[in-house]
Design a protein around this motif. Sequence first.
Motif, PDB file in Angstrom:
ATOM      1  N   ASN B 128     -47.155   1.866   5.436  1.00  0.00           N
ATOM      2  CA  ASN B 128     -45.954   2.647   5.581  1.00  0.00           C
ATOM      3  C   ASN B 128     -46.322   4.178   5.523  1.00  0.00           C
ATOM      4  N   MET B 129     -47.293   4.486   4.707  1.00  0.00           N
ATOM      5  CA  MET B 129     -47.478   5.630   4.157  1.00  0.00           C
ATOM      6  C   MET B 129     -48.470   6.425   5.173  1.00  0.00           C
ATOM      7  N   VAL B 130     -49.446   5.450   5.843  1.00  0.00           N
ATOM      8  CA  VAL B 130     -50.213   5.904   6.955  1.00  0.00           C
ATOM      9  C   VAL B 130     -49.294   6.541   8.005  1.00  0.00           C
ATOM     10  N   MET B 131     -48.435   5.637   8.297  1.00  0.00           N
ATOM     11  CA  MET B 131     -47.276   6.022   9.618  1.00  0.00           C
ATOM     12  C   MET B 131     -46.684   7.417   9.237  1.00  0.00           C
ATOM     13  N   LEU B 132     -46.337   7.374   8.007  1.00  0.00           N
ATOM     14  CA  LEU B 132     -45.833   8.286   7.363  1.00  0.00           C
ATOM     15  C   LEU B 132     -46.521   9.754   7.568  1.00  0.00           C
ATOM     16  N   GLY B 133     -47.870   9.314   7.128  1.00  0.00           N
ATOM     17  CA  GLY B 133     -48.682  10.649   7.155  1.00  0.00           C
ATOM     18  C   GLY B 133     -48.997  11.204   8.626  1.00  0.00           C
ATOM     19  N   LYS B 134     -48.910  10.318   9.697  1.00  0.00           N
ATOM     20  CA  LYS B 134     -49.021  10.971  11.113  1.00  0.00           C
ATOM     21  C   LYS B 134     -47.659  11.562  11.417  1.00  0.00           C
ATOM     22  N   VAL B 135     -46.512  10.835  10.979  1.00  0.00           N
ATOM     23  CA  VAL B 135     -45.359  11.665  11.370  1.00  0.00           C
ATOM     24  C   VAL B 135     -45.156  12.835  10.961  1.00  0.00           C
ATOM     25  N   ILE B 136     -45.484  13.081   9.650  1.00  0.00           N
ATOM     26  CA  ILE B 136     -45.297  14.617   8.936  1.00  0.00           C
ATOM     27  C   ILE B 136     -46.255  15.401   9.477  1.00  0.00           C
ATOM     28  N   ALA B 137     -47.494  14.805   9.936  1.00  0.00           N
ATOM     29  CA  ALA B 137     -48.517  15.903  10.592  1.00  0.00           C
ATOM     30  C   ALA B 137     -48.083  16.184  11.992  1.00  0.00           C
ATOM     31  N   ASP B 138     -47.530  15.177  12.816  1.00  0.00           N
ATOM     32  CA  ASP B 138     -46.995  15.749  14.167  1.00  0.00           C
ATOM     33  C   ASP B 138     -46.040  16.496  14.198  1.00  0.00           C
ATOM     34  N   CYS B 139     -45.063  16.078  13.395  1.00  0.00           N
ATOM     35  CA  CYS B 139     -43.535  16.834  13.473  1.00  0.00           C
ATOM     36  C   CYS B 139     -43.572  17.979  12.479  1.00  0.00           C
ATOM     37  N   GLY B 140     -44.670  18.173  11.746  1.00  0.00           N
ATOM     38  CA  GLY B 140     -44.320  19.376  10.705  1.00  0.00           C
ATOM     39  C   GLY B 140     -43.353  19.165   9.858  1.00  0.00           C
ATOM     40  N   LEU B 141     -43.091  17.930   9.270  1.00  0.00           N
ATOM     41  CA  LEU B 141     -41.977  17.945   8.434  1.00  0.00           C
ATOM     42  C   LEU B 141     -41.703  17.999   7.064  1.00  0.00           C
ATOM     43  N   CYS B 142     -42.960  18.474   6.421  1.00  0.00           N
ATOM     44  CA  CYS B 142     -43.086  18.708   5.048  1.00  0.00           C
ATOM     45  C   CYS B 142     -44.243  19.930   4.846  1.00  0.00           C
ATOM     46  N   ARG B 143     -44.156  20.631   3.810  1.00  0.00           N
ATOM     47  CA  ARG B 143     -45.005  21.588   3.557  1.00  0.00           C
ATOM     48  C   ARG B 143     -46.344  20.751   2.706  1.00  0.00           C
ATOM     49  N   PRO B 144     -47.499  20.959   2.983  1.00  0.00           N
ATOM     50  CA  PRO B 144     -48.409  20.202   2.510  1.00  0.00           C
ATOM     51  C   PRO B 144     -48.352  20.252   0.878  1.00  0.00           C
ATOM     52  N   GLU B 145     -48.140  21.517   0.464  1.00  0.00           N
ATOM     53  CA  GLU B 145     -48.242  21.611  -0.994  1.00  0.00           C
ATOM     54  C   GLU B 145     -46.816  20.873  -1.755  1.00  0.00           C
ATOM     55  N   ASP B 146     -46.018  20.303  -1.081  1.00  0.00           N
ATOM     56  CA  ASP B 146     -44.944  19.601  -1.522  1.00  0.00           C
ATOM     57  C   ASP B 146     -45.315  18.134  -1.867  1.00  0.00           C
ATOM     58  N   LEU B 147     -46.445  17.536  -1.105  1.00  0.00           N
ATOM     59  CA  LEU B 147     -46.659  16.405  -0.967  1.00  0.00           C
ATOM     60  C   LEU B 147     -47.026  15.505  -2.472  1.00  0.00           C
ATOM     61  N   PRO B 148     -47.768  16.187  -3.112  1.00  0.00           N
ATOM     62  CA  PRO B 148     -48.164  15.672  -4.413  1.00  0.00           C
ATOM     63  C   PRO B 148     -46.859  15.409  -5.304  1.00  0.00           C
ATOM     64  N   ALA B 149     -46.089  16.618  -5.501  1.00  0.00           N
ATOM     65  CA  ALA B 149     -45.014  16.546  -6.209  1.00  0.00           C
ATOM     66  C   ALA B 149     -43.844  15.745  -5.781  1.00  0.00           C
ATOM     67  N   ALA B 150     -43.736  15.496  -4.649  1.00  0.00           N
ATOM     68  CA  ALA B 150     -42.963  14.479  -3.968  1.00  0.00           C
ATOM     69  C   ALA B 150     -43.212  12.899  -4.407  1.00  0.00           C
ATOM     70  N   MET B 151     -44.791  12.817  -4.212  1.00  0.00           N
ATOM     71  CA  MET B 151     -45.246  11.574  -4.611  1.00  0.00           C
ATOM     72  C   MET B 151     -45.103  11.502  -6.324  1.00  0.00           C
ATOM     73  N   GLY B 152     -44.869  12.282  -7.035  1.00  0.00           N
ATOM     74  CA  GLY B 152     -44.713  12.457  -8.610  1.00  0.00           C
ATOM     75  C   GLY B 152     -43.301  11.756  -8.773  1.00  0.00           C
TER      76      GLY B 152
END
Lengths: 354, 178, 257
Positions: B128-152
């Motif tokens: 699921n997260m592999v898929m999402l990584g690709k979706v985020i990268a292709d669509c520019g859905l998040c700022r990279p710096e927010d990812l660890p905080a969101a994971m938290g």
Amino acid sequence: MTEKVLMKGNEAIAEAAIQAGCRFFFGYPITPQTEVAAYMARRMPKVDGLYLQAESEIAAINMVIGASAAGRRAMTSSSSPGIALKSEGLSYLAGCDLPAVIINIQRGGPGLGGIQPSQADYFHATRGAGHGDFHMIVLAPNSVQEMVDLTHAAFDLADRYRMTAMILADGILGQMMEPVSLSKPDAPDLPPKDWATTGTGGARPHNIINSLFLQPEELERTNFKRYDLYARIETHEARHEAFMLDDAEIVVAAYGACARIAKNAILAARSRGIRAGLLRPVTLWPFPKKAFAAAADTARAFVTVEMSMGQMIEDVELAIRCRRPVALCKRVGGMVPTPEEILSKIEEIAGGVR
Amino acid sequence: MHERILIAGFGGQGILFAGKFLVYANLLAGKEVSWLPSYGPEMRGGTANCSVILSDTPIGSPIVDIPDILVVMNLPSLDKFEGATAPGGRIFVDSALITRRVARADVTSVYIPATQLADANGLSGLANMVMLGKVIADCGLCRPEDLPAAMGKVVPERKRALFDKNIQALQVGAAFFG
Amino acid sequence: MQTVFERTPGLTDAILHYCPGCTHGIIHRLVAETLDELDATGRAVGIAPVGCAVMAYNYFSCDMVQAAHGRAPAVATGLKRARPDCVVFTYQGDGDLAAIGTAETVHAAARGENITVIFVNNAIYGMTGGQMAPTTIPGQVTQTSPYGRDTSVAGYPLRVCEFLATVDGVAYAERVSVDNVSHVRAAKKAIRRAFETQLAGRGFSLVEVLSTCPTNWGLDPVRALSWLRENMIPYYPLGVYKDREKDAAHGEVTGDA
């Protein structure tokens, strides 16, 4: 302003109740409201509160009656078939003039129905919550934030007027997550609960909480008195939200999740040159009659959007005294109207009234 | 920005979790967000899906009937939602689990063998997260710096190993070019 | 002037509405006296049932709540949980407790709710004019068993103390009668034991009181008392069915009485 957190609507209700000082929750599992009970089971022990799983919805609401009679803030929650079981208790709460907060996360019916969202308990909530003449204050949130704000309000209203306040939501609002600010409500100025049965302490005559009046004259008098109170509530507590209503020719009336979907349709209609607007009742009882009457002065037609076979439409027609045509856009059984369906209804009506 | 995203697959694939993560990452970025799961018996092994909306303006309906982005992790979900996808939209397919191609010509289709990639990287269960990584990268859905905080926000602190693996899965997905 | 007898302060001076010869009045007095003797009237809250005792809220001088039919144990649960310092009791008839409210009774017992239940069993629905109750004994004639309770159609009566004694949450269950003076005195002792059980926080206590209904039994008060002795006591034997504390002290296992 407190930090926004993501919460499910059902969990937001539960946390809001705890914030409002509710320490007694009596539950029974039923989809799609079970998260309320699960959240309470986790949280109540941490705040010296009680989550008690009842043997039935009937028992749960009677436990609410007991805790409320003891002067405490108490709550129960369920979904449509379970709320039907609570009807007996809702009537007794009214007859005993006891405050209580009841949550109905509606699902499709009748019978066991389904578990998907519905608004088919509108009549139950606003007209027929149990036997006898009575009303409940019925609050209809349309966001997770309102699940919080209206739950806070429900406890205050219930205590102020010594009656039941119901949160009438649906499976969408219960299950969805949105950012929510959980700022604590101000402590309101409420009347003391000197009627509560907490023991006389030998210091006062006994308090009796009772709904039995065998003398018809006396029973009539208590009903009249209660309806005088209801009249005051109708004057002071009706709430609504207006969205693009000022110049609206077509007024969409919708509450809860349907109102959100209707907003999409209204924006789409506006982009096509149709002056549509939304009038969303926030209180279903008291129904915001004045706002509807005022809208009828300028609007050419109304359309209600409901996940029922057409229940709120009756209140719209009554509020505007049938001065304008009122159409119905409906889906039932757990089906949810789409913005496209609402838009085409708006277009159909706009074509008709032009 | 107004993205209507539908993530769908089997119960147990972490469909709802992926949606929740995406929503948190965008909440941190100050976006309007909503998340609506399918609920009921499907969460016990049937199909599961969730509607996610990310927007710059307040969100009306939280239901995604017409996804701009469709993420599917099983065949029934592709069969069910392919036709509903907005023209010009994107469909992300876990090609390790779905053998057929997207039939629509008016959408962009992306095939990621996410379940296979996860297994190969010691990240079983995190397709699921592999898929999402690709979706985020292709669509520019998040700022990279927010990812660890969101994971938290979605993985408790005491499950540190899981936290790291989820981040790694996002990276595996983002790095995939198929 | 010397006072030789007076109304117990646990009762108001309201005039009871019960029929002549009905034993509800005796049972009310026993409950009120017990609360007074335990110095508990000021923190007592009673839950009135639906049935003949519906207006008990006018007779007890403690705070009172009138519950829906059968729901008194659930109301008592909410109240006691909200106010653990209150002494909470329900006063219920056989229809209320053992028919429409069976679930509430059994589950309050199963949870070991620290409440006291006064269960008045007169084998008939009194308030509605004499219909078959869950405790109507086989062969007993009522308005809705006009040829006598036929167990092949209407099934069998429930013996409440016996089945509740099997429930772990029950701390005390005793069946008593008020058909003669010595039984009345024993009933008082049982009621006191039940309230003491609650005061000690031991859990659910119940006293089943066999009671008469001369009006609906179609008997005069004296013959009603005889009928109770001859017909009810054999079917519903008197005695302590469970006293967890005493049973434990005697090393007895519940159920091998």
